[in-house]
Design an enzyme around this catalytic site. Structure first.
Site, mmCIF file in Angstrom:
data_model
loop_
_atom_site.group_PDB
_atom_site.id
_atom_site.type_symbol
_atom_site.label_atom_id
_atom_site.label_comp_id
_atom_site.label_asym_id
_atom_site.label_seq_id
_atom_site.Cartn_x
_atom_site.Cartn_y
_atom_site.Cartn_z
ATOM 1 N N GLU A 98 80.867 55.758 108.503
ATOM 2 C CA GLU A 98 80.509 57.243 108.106
ATOM 3 C C GLU A 98 79.309 57.272 107.060
ATOM 4 O O GLU A 98 79.915 56.796 106.031
ATOM 5 C CB GLU A 98 81.865 57.827 107.472
ATOM 6 C CG GLU A 98 81.697 59.297 106.814
ATOM 7 C CD GLU A 98 83.079 59.675 106.177
ATOM 8 O OE1 GLU A 98 84.084 59.261 106.325
ATOM 9 O OE2 GLU A 98 82.930 61.075 105.970
ATOM 10 N N LYS A 148 80.597 58.940 112.335
ATOM 11 C CA LYS A 148 80.994 60.061 111.582
ATOM 12 C C LYS A 148 80.085 60.602 110.575
ATOM 13 O O LYS A 148 79.797 60.069 109.732
ATOM 14 C CB LYS A 148 82.267 59.904 110.788
ATOM 15 C CG LYS A 148 82.676 60.646 110.049
ATOM 16 C CD LYS A 148 84.076 60.679 109.610
ATOM 17 C CE LYS A 148 84.899 61.580 108.654
ATOM 18 N NZ LYS A 148 86.307 61.675 108.546
HETATM 19 P P1 13P Z 1 85.817 66.406 105.206
HETATM 20 O O1 13P Z 1 85.725 66.924 106.411
HETATM 21 O O2 13P Z 1 86.799 67.282 104.157
HETATM 22 O O3 13P Z 1 84.310 66.197 104.615
HETATM 23 O O4 13P Z 1 86.280 64.957 104.940
HETATM 24 C C1 13P Z 1 86.072 64.071 105.938
HETATM 25 C C2 13P Z 1 86.149 62.697 105.518
HETATM 26 O O5 13P Z 1 86.947 62.047 106.036
HETATM 27 C C3 13P Z 1 85.558 62.154 104.419
HETATM 28 O O6 13P Z 1 85.498 61.033 104.368
#
Ligand code: 13P
Length: 332
Positions: free
Chosen positions: A177, A219
């Site tokens: 991510e 992600k």
């Molecule tokens: P949000 O969808 O609130 O951005 O959170 C996703 C997430 O896992 C952040 O690490």
């Protein structure tokens, strides 16, 4: 590393019409969200809230995997059943956030570096033994005056690749991510440039460390205008530029893509995802959601820590998850 098992897990995570539920807020983040609603920040309340989430009727129609925080992964619900066992029993894969947070990056003002590699191998061995199927690591890239630096992008992407390698050694699917933050006045073009640089660097690092892409989930944040930009790009432009960016950079054999919501409103998060799936039907990978706030926040607001609001809160959560699920197949 068992590539077949990794690929199979990634496929289950990307099953249509489902997505991932991020419920892995660290205790300090959870405390902030609770404090805003005057919910006392206690372990008991975190259990109550998360139990409400995972016992929402029909959740597994929309959700293939749930990302947990370490505390929740080891916790029991009021019934005495472990959260992770409950999730398994309703057909939702339990996953675990394993980074230890985005910390100030040394000698790089206003930039963050995500930590958590020390001792990670031992932690992963244990999580895998206890039934985790996938992991998450979040890197943060901030757009501002003269930032992000190449140092910040490269260091974070290298850490993501090292984390992914350790996950795959232990047959855990890594969710990588790299979040380009929405905060700021920047244009969508600026976000596009930075997101491309970041993703290029990430896939270079993943290739360098020989990461098995069919057993990896990306992600990303969407390509979107800054939240305080005066003339923000519309839904269609966000969807088109995001898909173009991903198509240009993500290898075809990547296991799948599941967006974060990153501070978008509920409507933005579902509309953008819906357009991407409605207007592009021959993408090489599935494009779905891994939202926290865009699934949970309105349910948390409705709950406010009170048992008498639990049913209403679950109805709202179920409706949000349903809308995200529809958006993930372009049928909103
Ligand atoms: P949000 O969808 O609130 O951005 O959170 C996703 C997430 O896992 C952040 O690490």
């Amino acid at each position: 590393m068992n590539t077949e098992a990794l690929k199979k897990t990634a496929e289950i995570m990307m099953n249509k019409p489902k997505g991932l539920l991020a419920m892995d807020e660290s205790s300090p983040t959870c405390a902030k969200r609770f404090a805003a609603l005057k919910i006392p920040e206690t372990e008991e309340n975190r259990v109550r809230y998360r139990e409400l989430i995972v016992t929402t009727p029909n959740l597994s129609n929309y959700i293939s995997g749930a990302i947990l925080f370490d505390e929740t992964f080891h916790q029991k619900m009021s019934t005495g059943i472990l959260f992770r066992d409950h999730l398994n029993s309703i057909g939702i894969l339990p996953g675990i956030k394993v980074d230890t947070g985005a910390k100030d990056f040394s000698c790089h003002p206003n930039e963050k570096i995500t930590e958590g590699l020390d001792g990670l191998r031992d932690r992963l061995v244990n999580y895998e033994k206890l039934g985790a199927k996938f992991c998450k690591w979040r890197a943060v890239i901030t757009i501002g005056d003269n930032i992000p630096s190449q140092a910040c992008i490269s260091s974070n992407c290298n850490a993501l690749a090292r984390y992914a390698s350790l996950c795959q050694e232990n047959n855990l699917v890594p969710i990588v991510e790299p979040e380009v933050l929405i905060n700021g006045k920047h244009s969508i073009d600026k976000c596009n440039t930075i997101t491309r640089e970041t993703l290029k660097c990430l896939f270079d690092q993943l290739a360098l460390l020989n990461i098995y892409l069919p057993g990896t989930i990306l992600k990303p944040s969407m390509v979107i205008s800054g939240d305080s930009n005066d003339s923000r790009a519309d839904f269609k432009m966000v969807a088109d530029m995001t898909i173009k960016c991903l198509k240009d950079i993500c290898p075809d054999d990547l296991g799948g893509i599941a967006f974060l919501s990153g501070g978008q409103t509920n409507e933005e998060a579902t509309t953008h995802l819906n357009l991407m799936n409605k207007d592009y039907d021959s993408l090489p990978w599935r494009v779905t959601f891994s939202y926290a706030r865009a699934i949970q926040q309105s349910a948390l607001n409705a709950w406010c820590g009170k048992d008498e609001n639990s049913q209403k809160s679950q109805e709202i959560l179920s409706e949000r998850a349903n809308l995200c699920s529809k958006a993930s197949i372009g049928e909103l």
